[in-house]
Motif scaffolding. Structure first.
Motif, PDB file in Angstrom:
ATOM      1  N   THR A   1      30.896 -54.080  98.603  1.00 50.38           N
ATOM      2  CA  THR A   1      30.777 -55.348  99.322  1.00 50.38           C
ATOM      3  C   THR A   1      32.009 -55.657 100.157  1.00 50.38           C
ATOM      4  N   GLU A   2      33.066 -54.874  99.997  1.00 54.91           N
ATOM      5  CA  GLU A   2      34.305 -55.175 100.699  1.00 54.91           C
ATOM      6  C   GLU A   2      34.147 -54.868 102.183  1.00 54.91           C
ATOM      7  N   HIS A   3      34.477 -55.847 103.014  1.00 50.60           N
ATOM      8  CA  HIS A   3      34.339 -55.641 104.452  1.00 50.60           C
ATOM      9  C   HIS A   3      35.652 -55.128 105.026  1.00 50.60           C
ATOM     10  N   THR A   4      35.578 -54.559 106.202  1.00 46.72           N
ATOM     11  CA  THR A   4      36.775 -54.083 106.879  1.00 46.72           C
ATOM     12  C   THR A   4      37.530 -55.283 107.426  1.00 46.72           C
ATOM     13  N   THR A   5      38.702 -55.529 106.897  1.00 44.40           N
ATOM     14  CA  THR A   5      39.471 -56.705 107.259  1.00 44.40           C
ATOM     15  C   THR A   5      40.013 -56.588 108.668  1.00 44.40           C
ATOM     16  N   ASN A   6      39.867 -57.664 109.432  1.00 45.15           N
ATOM     17  CA  ASN A   6      40.550 -57.724 110.719  1.00 45.15           C
ATOM     18  C   ASN A   6      42.045 -57.690 110.441  1.00 45.15           C
ATOM     19  N   PRO A   7      42.760 -56.716 110.986  1.00 43.07           N
ATOM     20  CA  PRO A   7      44.171 -56.569 110.614  1.00 43.07           C
ATOM     21  C   PRO A   7      45.064 -57.674 111.146  1.00 43.07           C
ATOM     22  N   LEU A   8      44.600 -58.472 112.123  1.00 41.36           N
ATOM     23  CA  LEU A   8      45.478 -59.439 112.759  1.00 41.36           C
ATOM     24  C   LEU A   8      46.023 -60.452 111.766  1.00 41.36           C
TER      25      LEU A   8
ATOM     26  N   ALA B   1      38.446 -62.373 102.375  1.00 37.77           N
ATOM     27  CA  ALA B   1      37.460 -61.585 101.633  1.00 37.77           C
ATOM     28  C   ALA B   1      36.145 -62.344 101.471  1.00 37.77           C
ATOM     29  N   ARG B   2      36.230 -63.669 101.315  1.00 40.31           N
ATOM     30  CA  ARG B   2      35.027 -64.477 101.113  1.00 40.31           C
ATOM     31  C   ARG B   2      34.431 -64.995 102.426  1.00 40.31           C
TER      32      ARG B   2
ATOM     33  N   ALA C   1      48.885 -61.290  91.175  1.00 40.25           N
ATOM     34  CA  ALA C   1      47.708 -62.070  90.796  1.00 40.25           C
ATOM     35  C   ALA C   1      46.487 -61.169  90.659  1.00 40.25           C
ATOM     36  N   ARG C   2      46.438 -60.100  91.450  1.00 39.29           N
ATOM     37  CA  ARG C   2      45.308 -59.165  91.435  1.00 39.29           C
ATOM     38  C   ARG C   2      45.858 -57.822  91.893  1.00 39.29           C
ATOM     39  N   HIS C   3      45.501 -56.746  91.189  1.00 43.59           N
ATOM     40  CA  HIS C   3      46.140 -55.480  91.533  1.00 43.59           C
ATOM     41  C   HIS C   3      45.489 -54.784  92.725  1.00 43.59           C
ATOM     42  N   TRP C   4      44.328 -55.234  93.183  1.00 46.12           N
ATOM     43  CA  TRP C   4      43.724 -54.637  94.362  1.00 46.12           C
ATOM     44  C   TRP C   4      44.395 -55.144  95.635  1.00 46.12           C
ATOM     45  N   LEU C   5      44.627 -54.236  96.574  1.00 51.20           N
ATOM     46  CA  LEU C   5      45.118 -54.569  97.905  1.00 51.20           C
ATOM     47  C   LEU C   5      43.972 -54.428  98.903  1.00 51.20           C
ATOM     48  N   PRO C   6      44.061 -55.076 100.065  1.00 55.64           N
ATOM     49  CA  PRO C   6      42.996 -54.913 101.067  1.00 55.64           C
ATOM     50  C   PRO C   6      42.800 -53.446 101.430  1.00 55.64           C
TER      51      PRO C   6
ATOM     52  N   PRO D   1      40.181 -50.675 103.804  1.00 51.26           N
ATOM     53  CA  PRO D   1      39.121 -50.574 104.803  1.00 51.26           C
ATOM     54  C   PRO D   1      37.873 -49.862 104.297  1.00 51.26           C
ATOM     55  N   ASN D   2      37.922 -49.381 103.063  1.00 50.18           N
ATOM     56  CA  ASN D   2      36.836 -48.549 102.531  1.00 50.18           C
ATOM     57  C   ASN D   2      36.353 -48.986 101.154  1.00 50.18           C
ATOM     58  N   GLY D   3      36.962 -50.015 100.575  1.00 45.83           N
ATOM     59  CA  GLY D   3      36.568 -50.477  99.248  1.00 45.83           C
ATOM     60  C   GLY D   3      37.035 -49.601  98.109  1.00 45.83           C
ATOM     61  N   ILE D   4      37.865 -48.575  98.388  1.00 42.56           N
ATOM     62  CA  ILE D   4      38.331 -47.647  97.343  1.00 42.56           C
ATOM     63  C   ILE D   4      39.590 -48.219  96.699  1.00 42.56           C
ATOM     64  N   HIS D   5      39.533 -48.381  95.361  1.00 43.46           N
ATOM     65  CA  HIS D   5      40.643 -49.012  94.648  1.00 43.46           C
ATOM     66  C   HIS D   5      40.913 -48.293  93.330  1.00 43.46           C
ATOM     67  N   PHE D   6      42.121 -48.523  92.816  1.00 48.01           N
ATOM     68  CA  PHE D   6      42.445 -48.051  91.473  1.00 48.01           C
ATOM     69  C   PHE D   6      41.659 -48.862  90.451  1.00 48.01           C
ATOM     70  N   HIS D   7      41.087 -48.133  89.474  1.00 51.45           N
ATOM     71  CA  HIS D   7      40.353 -48.781  88.388  1.00 51.45           C
ATOM     72  C   HIS D   7      40.908 -48.255  87.073  1.00 51.45           C
ATOM     73  N   PRO D   8      41.474 -49.134  86.243  1.00 51.83           N
ATOM     74  CA  PRO D   8      42.132 -48.662  85.024  1.00 51.83           C
ATOM     75  C   PRO D   8      41.151 -48.051  84.034  1.00 51.83           C
ATOM     76  N   PRO D   9      41.647 -47.066  83.223  1.00 48.38           N
ATOM     77  CA  PRO D   9      43.052 -46.632  83.223  1.00 48.38           C
ATOM     78  C   PRO D   9      43.367 -45.528  84.232  1.00 48.38           C
ATOM     79  N   ILE D  10      42.381 -44.700  84.626  1.00 50.22           N
ATOM     80  CA  ILE D  10      42.715 -43.571  85.494  1.00 50.22           C
ATOM     81  C   ILE D  10      41.626 -43.299  86.534  1.00 50.22           C
ATOM     82  N   SER D  11      40.771 -44.265  86.788  1.00 50.17           N
ATOM     83  CA  SER D  11      39.617 -44.026  87.653  1.00 50.17           C
ATOM     84  C   SER D  11      39.776 -44.707  89.001  1.00 50.17           C
TER      85      SER D  11
END
Length: 307
Positions: A128-135, A234-235, A105-110, A112-122
């Motif tokens: 704004t992404e917060h550090t998810t409680n892993p529980l 996330a919200r 549904a969305r290629h981003w995974l949770p 802890p740092n907001g760093i994600h793949f951005h097409p095509p190669i960036s």
């Protein structure tokens, strides 16, 4: 041109995400001209994510994007550094909650740092992404993985084993009917997520299909369930309310209670299945989340599924 100096974080990320098969921690550290220990410490301190785990996650994000845009599973697996489709499929299914044959549904995974793949190669850094409680993530993913493992095991059972009454009169929740057989319990494990997602997404009550399709149904619903829980987190929308029109009369439910409800009764039913399997003479593991997380963390750290 203004000299802005070295961007050391960018250099470290480049070392992590450089192209090439079979890249190990030693390879990454060598590209950054530091020892593996120092490289891992630097990157983990600045990004709160070990380098092997970050590389695996970002390449899986890229693979999900490639699959949505027509790549074959084999090509996506090779590009992500896996030496087999099977290893890639296991890692992808754990990350996204469904096999790579189904679009994410969305290629981003949770992260802890907001760093994600951005097409095509960036790369893209979501500030704004917060550090998810892993529980929550761990509990939901363990539930999905363990349910799938039980459904896979059940494929090897005979119809007589699946439908033998092993707990006469057993009822987990009155509205779900009796759960006297392995088949009954497995069906309700899948059905619980299907009916709640239908309410959340505003769809009609789904039909119950034959038990032979349970694994396919689980794979389909797991992706949507995991995406829904991640979106809530996330919200920060755990206190949102669902007005469930499938109830008669309609009822209101706090979303956090919906997820807790599903996890509670799913855990109970998974142990019921184990009890029934042992009574039928089968040897089956405990389904312990401690052992599940230990295996998962070991794979993230060592890259066991990677070439």
């Amino acid at each position: 041109m203004v000299d802005v100096g070295r961007d050391r974080l960018r250099e470290l990320l480049d070392a992590v995400l450089a192209d090439g098969e079979s890249r190990t921690l030693e390879d990454m550290a060598g590209d950054a001209f530091v020892s593996p220990f120092h490289f891992s410490r630097l990157l983990s301190r600045q990004t709160h994510e070990p380098p092997v785990a970050m590389r695996r996650r970002v390449l899986l994000e890229r693979a999900a994007w490639q699959l949505r845009h027509g790549s074959s599973v084999a090509d996506a697996a090779w590009a992500a550094g896996y030496d087999s489709v099977e290893g890639f499929s296991r890692a992808y299914s754990r990350a996204f909650g469904h096999p790579p044959s189904r679009p994410a549904a969305r290629h981003w995974l949770p992260a802890p740092n907001g760093i994600h793949f951005h097409p095509p190669i960036s790369l893209w850094v979501d500030s704004t992404e917060h550090t998810t409680n892993p529980l929550t993530e761990q509990m939901v993913r363990h539930d999905l993985d363990d349910t799938r493992a039980l459904l896979e095991y059940a494929k090897g059972l005979t119809d007589a084993e699946l439908r033998a009454v092993r707990l006469p009169g057993a009822v987990v929740l009155p509205w779900d009917g009796g759960e006297e057989t392995i088949d009954d319990v497995l069906a309700n494990l899948v059905w619980a997520k299907e009916i709640w997602l239908a309410s959340i997404e505003g769809r009609d009550t789904p039909q119950r299909f034959p038990g032979s399709e349970l694994l396919d149904r689980h794979d389909a619903v797991a992706a949507s369930w995991l995406a829904m829980v991640r979106d809530l987190d996330a919200r920060g929308a755990w206190n949102d309310r669902l007005i469930d029109a499938l109830c008669d009369p309609p009822e209101s439910f706090v979303m956090s209670s919906v997820v807790a409800h599903v996890l509670t009764y799913s855990a109970h039913r998974r142990q019921l299945v184990r009890h029934m399997l042992r009574a039928a003479g089968h040897t089956i593991g405990a389904g312990d989340p401690i052992m599940w997380l230990r295996r998962h963390r070991n794979e993230e750290t060592t890259g066991d599924d990677l070439a």
